[in-house]
Design a protein around this motif. Sequence first.
Motif, PDB file in Angstrom:
ATOM      1  N   TYR A  68       0.829  -1.195   0.000  1.00  0.00           N
ATOM      2  CA  TYR A  68       0.000   0.000   0.000  1.00  0.00           C
ATOM      3  C   TYR A  68       0.874   1.260   0.000  1.00  0.00           C
ATOM      4  O   TYR A  68       0.598   2.227  -0.721  1.00  0.00           O
ATOM      5  N   GLY A  69       1.967   1.232   0.806  1.00  0.00           N
ATOM      6  CA  GLY A  69       2.862   2.381   0.861  1.00  0.00           C
ATOM      7  C   GLY A  69       3.537   2.646  -0.476  1.00  0.00           C
ATOM      8  O   GLY A  69       3.704   3.796  -0.881  1.00  0.00           O
ATOM      9  N   GLU A  70       3.928   1.575  -1.172  1.00  0.00           N
ATOM     10  CA  GLU A  70       4.554   1.729  -2.482  1.00  0.00           C
ATOM     11  C   GLU A  70       3.586   2.363  -3.477  1.00  0.00           C
ATOM     12  O   GLU A  70       3.939   3.295  -4.217  1.00  0.00           O
ATOM     13  N   ALA A  71       2.332   1.872  -3.486  1.00  0.00           N
ATOM     14  CA  ALA A  71       1.329   2.437  -4.393  1.00  0.00           C
ATOM     15  C   ALA A  71       1.046   3.903  -4.047  1.00  0.00           C
ATOM     16  O   ALA A  71       0.866   4.743  -4.936  1.00  0.00           O
ATOM     17  N   ALA A  80      -3.669   4.008  -4.511  1.00  0.00           N
ATOM     18  CA  ALA A  80      -3.531   3.227  -3.280  1.00  0.00           C
ATOM     19  C   ALA A  80      -4.898   2.839  -2.728  1.00  0.00           C
ATOM     20  O   ALA A  80      -5.108   1.707  -2.270  1.00  0.00           O
ATOM     21  N   ALA A  81      -5.855   3.781  -2.775  1.00  0.00           N
ATOM     22  CA  ALA A  81      -7.211   3.485  -2.306  1.00  0.00           C
ATOM     23  C   ALA A  81      -7.861   2.409  -3.165  1.00  0.00           C
ATOM     24  O   ALA A  81      -8.595   1.545  -2.663  1.00  0.00           O
ATOM     25  N   ARG A  82      -7.597   2.453  -4.470  1.00  0.00           N
ATOM     26  CA  ARG A  82      -8.146   1.431  -5.361  1.00  0.00           C
ATOM     27  C   ARG A  82      -7.568   0.043  -5.027  1.00  0.00           C
ATOM     28  O   ARG A  82      -8.287  -0.955  -5.000  1.00  0.00           O
ATOM     29  N   LEU A  83      -6.263   0.004  -4.762  1.00  0.00           N
ATOM     30  CA  LEU A  83      -5.632  -1.254  -4.370  1.00  0.00           C
ATOM     31  C   LEU A  83      -6.257  -1.800  -3.095  1.00  0.00           C
ATOM     32  O   LEU A  83      -6.600  -2.984  -3.003  1.00  0.00           O
ATOM     33  N   ALA A  84      -6.419  -0.929  -2.084  1.00  0.00           N
ATOM     34  CA  ALA A  84      -6.997  -1.360  -0.817  1.00  0.00           C
ATOM     35  C   ALA A  84      -8.443  -1.827  -0.998  1.00  0.00           C
ATOM     36  O   ALA A  84      -8.861  -2.825  -0.395  1.00  0.00           O
ATOM     37  N   SER A  85      -9.212  -1.125  -1.839  1.00  0.00           N
ATOM     38  CA  SER A  85     -10.618  -1.509  -2.080  1.00  0.00           C
ATOM     39  C   SER A  85     -10.714  -2.869  -2.743  1.00  0.00           C
ATOM     40  O   SER A  85     -11.525  -3.718  -2.341  1.00  0.00           O
ATOM     41  N   GLU A  86      -9.889  -3.097  -3.760  1.00  0.00           N
ATOM     42  CA  GLU A  86      -9.928  -4.374  -4.469  1.00  0.00           C
ATOM     43  C   GLU A  86      -9.494  -5.522  -3.555  1.00  0.00           C
ATOM     44  O   GLU A  86     -10.108  -6.595  -3.550  1.00  0.00           O
ATOM     45  N   ALA A  87      -8.448  -5.279  -2.767  1.00  0.00           N
ATOM     46  CA  ALA A  87      -7.966  -6.312  -1.852  1.00  0.00           C
ATOM     47  C   ALA A  87      -9.006  -6.618  -0.787  1.00  0.00           C
ATOM     48  O   ALA A  87      -9.243  -7.787  -0.446  1.00  0.00           O
ATOM     49  N   ALA A  88      -9.649  -5.575  -0.249  1.00  0.00           N
ATOM     50  CA  ALA A  88     -10.660  -5.778   0.794  1.00  0.00           C
ATOM     51  C   ALA A  88     -11.838  -6.583   0.259  1.00  0.00           C
ATOM     52  O   ALA A  88     -12.319  -7.518   0.916  1.00  0.00           O
ATOM     53  N   VAL A 150      -3.878   0.652   6.261  1.00  0.00           N
ATOM     54  CA  VAL A 150      -4.010   1.977   5.646  1.00  0.00           C
ATOM     55  C   VAL A 150      -3.651   3.068   6.656  1.00  0.00           C
ATOM     56  O   VAL A 150      -2.904   4.011   6.353  1.00  0.00           O
ATOM     57  N   LEU A 151      -4.174   2.937   7.873  1.00  0.00           N
ATOM     58  CA  LEU A 151      -3.894   3.933   8.903  1.00  0.00           C
ATOM     59  C   LEU A 151      -2.415   3.932   9.298  1.00  0.00           C
ATOM     60  O   LEU A 151      -1.803   4.994   9.448  1.00  0.00           O
ATOM     61  N   ASN A 152      -1.838   2.745   9.450  1.00  0.00           N
ATOM     62  CA  ASN A 152      -0.436   2.663   9.873  1.00  0.00           C
ATOM     63  C   ASN A 152       0.503   3.246   8.822  1.00  0.00           C
ATOM     64  O   ASN A 152       1.531   3.852   9.151  1.00  0.00           O
ATOM     65  N   VAL A 212     -10.485   5.613   8.629  1.00  0.00           N
ATOM     66  CA  VAL A 212      -9.894   5.710   7.290  1.00  0.00           C
ATOM     67  C   VAL A 212     -10.568   6.816   6.488  1.00  0.00           C
ATOM     68  O   VAL A 212      -9.903   7.593   5.797  1.00  0.00           O
ATOM     69  N   ARG A 213     -11.872   6.918   6.590  1.00  0.00           N
ATOM     70  CA  ARG A 213     -12.590   7.982   5.865  1.00  0.00           C
ATOM     71  C   ARG A 213     -12.205   9.358   6.411  1.00  0.00           C
ATOM     72  O   ARG A 213     -12.067  10.322   5.656  1.00  0.00           O
ATOM     73  N   ARG A 214     -12.018   9.442   7.718  1.00  0.00           N
ATOM     74  CA  ARG A 214     -11.616  10.724   8.305  1.00  0.00           C
ATOM     75  C   ARG A 214     -10.216  11.113   7.849  1.00  0.00           C
ATOM     76  O   ARG A 214      -9.886  12.301   7.747  1.00  0.00           O
ATOM     77  N   LEU A 215      -9.403  10.122   7.548  1.00  0.00           N
ATOM     78  CA  LEU A 215      -8.065  10.371   7.025  1.00  0.00           C
ATOM     79  C   LEU A 215      -8.107  10.904   5.594  1.00  0.00           C
ATOM     80  O   LEU A 215      -7.130  11.444   5.096  1.00  0.00           O
ATOM     81  N   GLY A 216      -9.263  10.742   4.940  1.00  0.00           N
ATOM     82  CA  GLY A 216      -9.401  11.222   3.569  1.00  0.00           C
ATOM     83  C   GLY A 216      -9.292  10.134   2.529  1.00  0.00           C
ATOM     84  O   GLY A 216      -9.330  10.421   1.318  1.00  0.00           O
ATOM     85  N   VAL A 217      -9.169   8.876   2.962  1.00  0.00           N
ATOM     86  CA  VAL A 217      -9.068   7.747   2.026  1.00  0.00           C
ATOM     87  C   VAL A 217     -10.472   7.206   1.791  1.00  0.00           C
ATOM     88  O   VAL A 217     -11.186   6.856   2.732  1.00  0.00           O
TER      89      VAL A 217
END
Length: 531
Positions: A68-71, A80-88, A150-152, A212-217
């Motif tokens: 996630y950090g690399e993306a 990065a958000a797209r990667l996290a969404s697809e993985a989730a 995502v938060l970390n 995560v949403r409050r973070l803007g992701v």
Amino acid sequence: MSLARNTLVQSTLILGSRILGFARDLFLAARFGQGPMMDAFTTALMLPNLFRRLFAEGAFAQAFVPLYGEARERDGEEAAARLASEAAAFMIAFVAGFCIAMQIALPWLMPLLLSAYRDDPEVLRLAVIATQLAMPYLACMTLASLLSGVLNTAGRFALSAGVPVLLNVCTLIPLAAPLVGVEMAQSTLLLVTSAAVTVSGVLQAALLWWGVRRLGVRLRLKAPRLTPAVRRTIRIAIPGALAGGAMQLNSLVSQVLSGSDEGARSVLYNADRLYQLPLGLVGVAIGLALVPRLTRAFVAADHATGQRTMDEGAALAMAFTLPAAAALFVIPFVMIDATATRGAFTSADAARTAEVLRQFAWGVPAFVLAKVLTPPFFARQDTRRPMRYAVVSVIANIVLGAALFFGFRSMGEDGVIGLAIATSAAAWINVGLLASTLIREDAWRPSAAFTARLIRIGLAVAAMAAVLFAAGVNYGRLSELLTKEIAVLLIVGAGGLVYALAVVLFRAASLSELKSALRREPGGPPTTGLD
């Protein structure tokens, strides 16, 4: 934030969760003792706990963070958000299917998992229902682990470290109900408490989603698809989860082997809660804090920073872990009898659990070191070799655990002690393989300063252990003069004071070094209301 400061934030929040968890376990011991209902409850928690520790407590997050950090660094927040969404989406669908399959298969699996009660169909029936009620927690933890990653990655550790408290709060409520006049039969209490596990999982995932949403992701859960990004995530994250969770897999092996011995699973559960405390407070916190720093150092090809980070992380881990391990080894009965012996939990139960805890104690430094030694692999997206080492340790645990468990029982001894010995030995095998690889490849070579500090920490621990031993010998007289609760507080307090003084005397750490370690690093991520 600095490594020590990140670790302190997480450890403080985890400590709050563990204190509530300890209170929950006291109620469990008082309500169920080490009888069939306790065995049924620990069986219901076995798989959810395994996945919670594999996912929510860092192994999956440690493997996911570099991807996630690399993306995020190379392609931006949206990619990065797209990667996290697809993985989730894919992982939740997979784990939900697994949960349903397990719930259907449990009536046939339970006689194998809890073979000591094959002739008691009522206990098996209750264990099946309780496990089915707790099983959806797995799906919740899958989502929670990804959200924590995502938060970390953004340097936000507080929320992901704090949400596990909800598990203890939700399960503590029905256990403490008799205090307000609500009485339940043991069987009813078992099922209500198991259902509370799943409720807590839903709340944890919802709170992390909000963070995560409050973070803007902005994550979007759509129909699962096996995209190239998902394939890469699975290829790295699943071996990473297995590698980082070697100890948890070994614990599962012990739980399965103990199923043929009535009360054995309860003994393992009660010992597990104490020896896992240093892992949760120190190992997991340091492991999560190490991954983002090591990833940045690896991307920048900054070997000196990586070396310094590993020295700092390993020294910090041992400074907190070695005294805890020594206390668990020297005074296990004192700690268990003073805190858990009440209601259905007897002094004989405490004595049996103490002997098992002592054998887990010498493995505690290895359990924590594994959390420190796997991040250098994860930061380079190398999860396969740690996975292979984890498999070796699991095989060693199975072979040695089965041999000792049945060997001890054939000699009239408690077979659970053999399981604890095997788990600790397997943990050191895993650490040996990880450390030798890092040293051989010069990814981390312990410096002379680190080695000298470790020796000084060892001397301070030896001084503390001597005081604890002398106080433990006099525990009986102290508990007669005072209450046993006050006696254990005095004993542990005296040991802690001696360790703190010895650390200063042997120059294992100075006040200025602690202040420097806790100082926020320049250029660190800005804080928000989440931390």
